[in-house]
Design a protein around this motif. Structure first.
Motif, PDB file in Angstrom:
ATOM      1  N   THR A  34     -24.535  49.682  40.859  1.00  0.00           N
ATOM      2  CA  THR A  34     -24.488  50.433  41.744  1.00  0.00           C
ATOM      3  C   THR A  34     -25.399  52.100  41.257  1.00  0.00           C
ATOM      4  OG1 THR A  34     -22.654  51.462  41.382  1.00  0.00           O
ATOM      5  CG2 THR A  34     -22.821  49.971  43.387  1.00  0.00           C
ATOM      6  N   GLY A  35     -26.294  52.491  41.937  1.00  0.00           N
ATOM      7  CA  GLY A  35     -27.120  53.834  41.461  1.00  0.00           C
ATOM      8  C   GLY A  35     -28.265  53.593  41.904  1.00  0.00           C
ATOM      9  N   ALA A  36     -28.799  54.367  40.995  1.00  0.00           N
ATOM     10  CA  ALA A  36     -30.407  53.887  41.402  1.00  0.00           C
ATOM     11  C   ALA A  36     -30.857  53.757  39.540  1.00  0.00           C
ATOM     12  CB  ALA A  36     -31.171  55.694  41.114  1.00  0.00           C
ATOM     13  N   SER A  37     -29.935  53.748  39.020  1.00  0.00           N
ATOM     14  CA  SER A  37     -30.028  53.201  37.449  1.00  0.00           C
ATOM     15  C   SER A  37     -30.450  51.824  37.568  1.00  0.00           C
ATOM     16  CB  SER A  37     -29.571  54.145  36.744  1.00  0.00           C
ATOM     17  OG  SER A  37     -27.848  53.447  36.744  1.00  0.00           O
ATOM     18  N   SER A  38     -29.679  51.297  38.759  1.00  0.00           N
ATOM     19  CA  SER A  38     -29.512  49.955  38.515  1.00  0.00           C
ATOM     20  C   SER A  38     -30.986  49.262  38.857  1.00  0.00           C
ATOM     21  CB  SER A  38     -28.526  49.094  38.931  1.00  0.00           C
ATOM     22  OG  SER A  38     -28.692  49.362  40.569  1.00  0.00           O
ATOM     23  N   PHE A  39     -31.712  50.037  39.367  1.00  0.00           N
ATOM     24  CA  PHE A  39     -33.154  49.753  39.914  1.00  0.00           C
ATOM     25  C   PHE A  39     -34.063  49.805  38.733  1.00  0.00           C
ATOM     26  CE2 PHE A  39     -36.919  49.866  42.419  1.00  0.00           C
ATOM     27  CZ  PHE A  39     -36.716  48.773  42.916  1.00  0.00           C
ATOM     28  N   GLY A  40     -33.646  50.843  38.692  1.00  0.00           N
ATOM     29  CA  GLY A  40     -34.673  51.568  37.197  1.00  0.00           C
ATOM     30  C   GLY A  40     -34.119  50.739  36.086  1.00  0.00           C
ATOM     31  N   ASN A  41     -33.345  49.367  35.742  1.00  0.00           N
ATOM     32  CA  ASN A  41     -33.416  48.081  34.748  1.00  0.00           C
ATOM     33  C   ASN A  41     -33.849  47.315  35.332  1.00  0.00           C
ATOM     34  OD1 ASN A  41     -32.070  49.879  32.823  1.00  0.00           O
ATOM     35  ND2 ASN A  41     -29.418  49.335  34.297  1.00  0.00           N
ATOM     36  N   VAL A  42     -33.741  47.390  36.574  1.00  0.00           N
ATOM     37  CA  VAL A  42     -34.863  46.007  36.675  1.00  0.00           C
ATOM     38  C   VAL A  42     -36.386  46.124  36.381  1.00  0.00           C
ATOM     39  CG1 VAL A  42     -35.639  44.988  38.905  1.00  0.00           C
ATOM     40  CG2 VAL A  42     -33.068  45.309  38.572  1.00  0.00           C
ATOM     41  N   ILE A  43     -36.505  47.263  36.813  1.00  0.00           N
ATOM     42  CA  ILE A  43     -38.238  47.765  36.649  1.00  0.00           C
ATOM     43  C   ILE A  43     -38.348  48.006  35.426  1.00  0.00           C
ATOM     44  CG2 ILE A  43     -39.761  49.707  37.179  1.00  0.00           C
ATOM     45  CD1 ILE A  43     -38.862  48.546  39.781  1.00  0.00           C
ATOM     46  N   ASP A  44     -37.261  48.147  34.209  1.00  0.00           N
ATOM     47  CA  ASP A  44     -37.820  48.584  33.201  1.00  0.00           C
ATOM     48  C   ASP A  44     -38.127  46.543  32.745  1.00  0.00           C
ATOM     49  OD1 ASP A  44     -37.648  51.202  32.693  1.00  0.00           O
ATOM     50  OD2 ASP A  44     -35.447  50.874  32.253  1.00  0.00           O
ATOM     51  N   GLY A  45     -36.775  45.373  32.889  1.00  0.00           N
ATOM     52  CA  GLY A  45     -37.407  44.566  32.584  1.00  0.00           C
ATOM     53  C   GLY A  45     -38.707  43.381  33.158  1.00  0.00           C
ATOM     54  N   LEU A  46     -38.577  44.558  34.339  1.00  0.00           N
ATOM     55  CA  LEU A  46     -39.520  43.671  34.362  1.00  0.00           C
ATOM     56  C   LEU A  46     -41.296  44.158  33.392  1.00  0.00           C
ATOM     57  CD1 LEU A  46     -42.106  42.566  37.383  1.00  0.00           C
ATOM     58  CD2 LEU A  46     -41.859  44.562  37.583  1.00  0.00           C
ATOM     59  N   GLN A  47     -40.652  45.342  33.500  1.00  0.00           N
ATOM     60  CA  GLN A  47     -42.306  45.566  32.323  1.00  0.00           C
ATOM     61  C   GLN A  47     -42.023  45.077  30.791  1.00  0.00           C
ATOM     62  OE1 GLN A  47     -41.770  49.718  32.244  1.00  0.00           O
ATOM     63  NE2 GLN A  47     -42.731  49.950  33.630  1.00  0.00           N
ATOM     64  N   ALA A  48     -40.699  43.935  30.612  1.00  0.00           N
ATOM     65  CA  ALA A  48     -41.162  43.787  29.608  1.00  0.00           C
ATOM     66  C   ALA A  48     -41.701  42.165  29.936  1.00  0.00           C
ATOM     67  CB  ALA A  48     -39.132  43.548  28.883  1.00  0.00           C
ATOM     68  N   LEU A  49     -41.494  42.131  30.830  1.00  0.00           N
ATOM     69  CA  LEU A  49     -42.076  40.343  31.245  1.00  0.00           C
ATOM     70  C   LEU A  49     -42.674  40.283  31.438  1.00  0.00           C
ATOM     71  CD1 LEU A  49     -39.384  39.151  34.097  1.00  0.00           C
ATOM     72  CD2 LEU A  49     -39.621  38.444  31.548  1.00  0.00           C
ATOM     73  N   GLN A  50     -43.490  41.735  32.258  1.00  0.00           N
ATOM     74  CA  GLN A  50     -45.063  41.559  32.078  1.00  0.00           C
ATOM     75  C   GLN A  50     -45.702  41.966  30.089  1.00  0.00           C
ATOM     76  OE1 GLN A  50     -45.584  44.807  35.075  1.00  0.00           O
ATOM     77  NE2 GLN A  50     -45.836  43.100  36.440  1.00  0.00           N
ATOM     78  N   GLY A  51     -45.029  42.726  29.480  1.00  0.00           N
ATOM     79  CA  GLY A  51     -45.149  42.826  28.510  1.00  0.00           C
ATOM     80  C   GLY A  51     -45.305  41.023  27.615  1.00  0.00           C
ATOM     81  N   GLN A  52     -44.483  40.991  27.752  1.00  0.00           N
ATOM     82  CA  GLN A  52     -43.831  39.232  27.109  1.00  0.00           C
ATOM     83  C   GLN A  52     -45.417  38.468  27.952  1.00  0.00           C
ATOM     84  OE1 GLN A  52     -40.836  37.287  28.240  1.00  0.00           O
ATOM     85  NE2 GLN A  52     -41.218  36.264  26.355  1.00  0.00           N
ATOM     86  N   SER A  53     -45.498  38.798  28.976  1.00  0.00           N
ATOM     87  CA  SER A  53     -46.639  37.461  29.716  1.00  0.00           C
ATOM     88  C   SER A  53     -48.138  38.108  29.374  1.00  0.00           C
ATOM     89  CB  SER A  53     -46.566  38.009  31.209  1.00  0.00           C
ATOM     90  OG  SER A  53     -47.700  36.697  31.560  1.00  0.00           O
ATOM     91  N   GLN A  54     -48.078  39.254  28.736  1.00  0.00           N
ATOM     92  CA  GLN A  54     -49.939  39.372  28.687  1.00  0.00           C
ATOM     93  C   GLN A  54     -49.857  39.242  27.118  1.00  0.00           C
ATOM     94  OE1 GLN A  54     -49.747  44.188  29.283  1.00  0.00           O
ATOM     95  NE2 GLN A  54     -50.249  43.557  31.303  1.00  0.00           N
ATOM     96  N   ASP A  55     -48.453  39.290  26.052  1.00  0.00           N
ATOM     97  CA  ASP A  55     -49.187  39.351  24.493  1.00  0.00           C
ATOM     98  C   ASP A  55     -49.226  38.024  24.544  1.00  0.00           C
ATOM     99  OD1 ASP A  55     -48.283  41.645  23.741  1.00  0.00           O
ATOM    100  OD2 ASP A  55     -46.124  41.398  23.679  1.00  0.00           O
ATOM    101  N   LEU A  56     -48.374  37.209  25.318  1.00  0.00           N
ATOM    102  CA  LEU A  56     -48.282  34.977  25.296  1.00  0.00           C
ATOM    103  C   LEU A  56     -50.156  34.428  26.231  1.00  0.00           C
ATOM    104  CD1 LEU A  56     -45.000  34.327  26.428  1.00  0.00           C
ATOM    105  CD2 LEU A  56     -46.107  33.896  24.096  1.00  0.00           C
ATOM    106  N   ALA A  57     -50.315  35.708  26.753  1.00  0.00           N
ATOM    107  CA  ALA A  57     -51.957  35.110  27.450  1.00  0.00           C
ATOM    108  C   ALA A  57     -52.275  35.872  26.392  1.00  0.00           C
ATOM    109  CB  ALA A  57     -51.810  36.230  28.427  1.00  0.00           C
ATOM    110  N   VAL A  58     -52.571  36.835  25.706  1.00  0.00           N
ATOM    111  CA  VAL A  58     -53.453  37.157  24.386  1.00  0.00           C
ATOM    112  C   VAL A  58     -53.627  35.870  22.667  1.00  0.00           C
ATOM    113  CG1 VAL A  58     -53.981  38.381  22.940  1.00  0.00           C
ATOM    114  CG2 VAL A  58     -53.806  39.327  25.176  1.00  0.00           C
TER     115      VAL A  58
END
Length: 104
Positions: A34-58
């Motif tokens: 519960t709370g806003a921090s859980s959505f923030g954790n989801v956003i952090d996870g999304l950013q990590a996935l996007q970073g991993q995707s960009q690294d693998l694309a390069v």
């Protein structure tokens, strides 16, 4: 409804409860909090996935990756996660707007 594996292995067994399955998809802890921090954790996870995707694309473009499928799967995973987060955000905004339109 069939469940297809993302990484070649099934993360759950047929004897697990739906709540257990929902909280351990692909080994990720998706237990709702519960709370806003859980959505923030989801956003952090999304950013990590996007970073991993960009690294693998390069790496795929430069030829340093052995399996191009890994880069493709990472890119698709990041895209689907972004779409999911955007849909959840939009539903939250819609719900807030609906509550604000209610009369007391």
């Amino acid at each position: 409804m069939a469940i297809y594996p993302v990484n070649g292995t099934f993360p759950v067994s047929s004897t697990q409860s739906p709540a257990t399955v929902a909280s351990t998809v692909n080994g990720l802890d998706a237990t709702p909090t519960t709370g806003a921090s859980s959505f923030g954790n989801v956003i952090d996870g999304l950013q990590a996935l996007q970073g991993q995707s960009q690294d693998l694309a390069v790496k795929a473009v430069t030829g340093s990756v052995d399996d191009v499928h890994t880069a493709t799967i990472a890119a698709t995973r990041a895209q689907v996660t972004l779409e999911l987060v955007a849909a959840v955000r939009n539903k939250g905004v819609d719900a807030f707007n609906e509550i604000m339109r209610m009369q007391a």
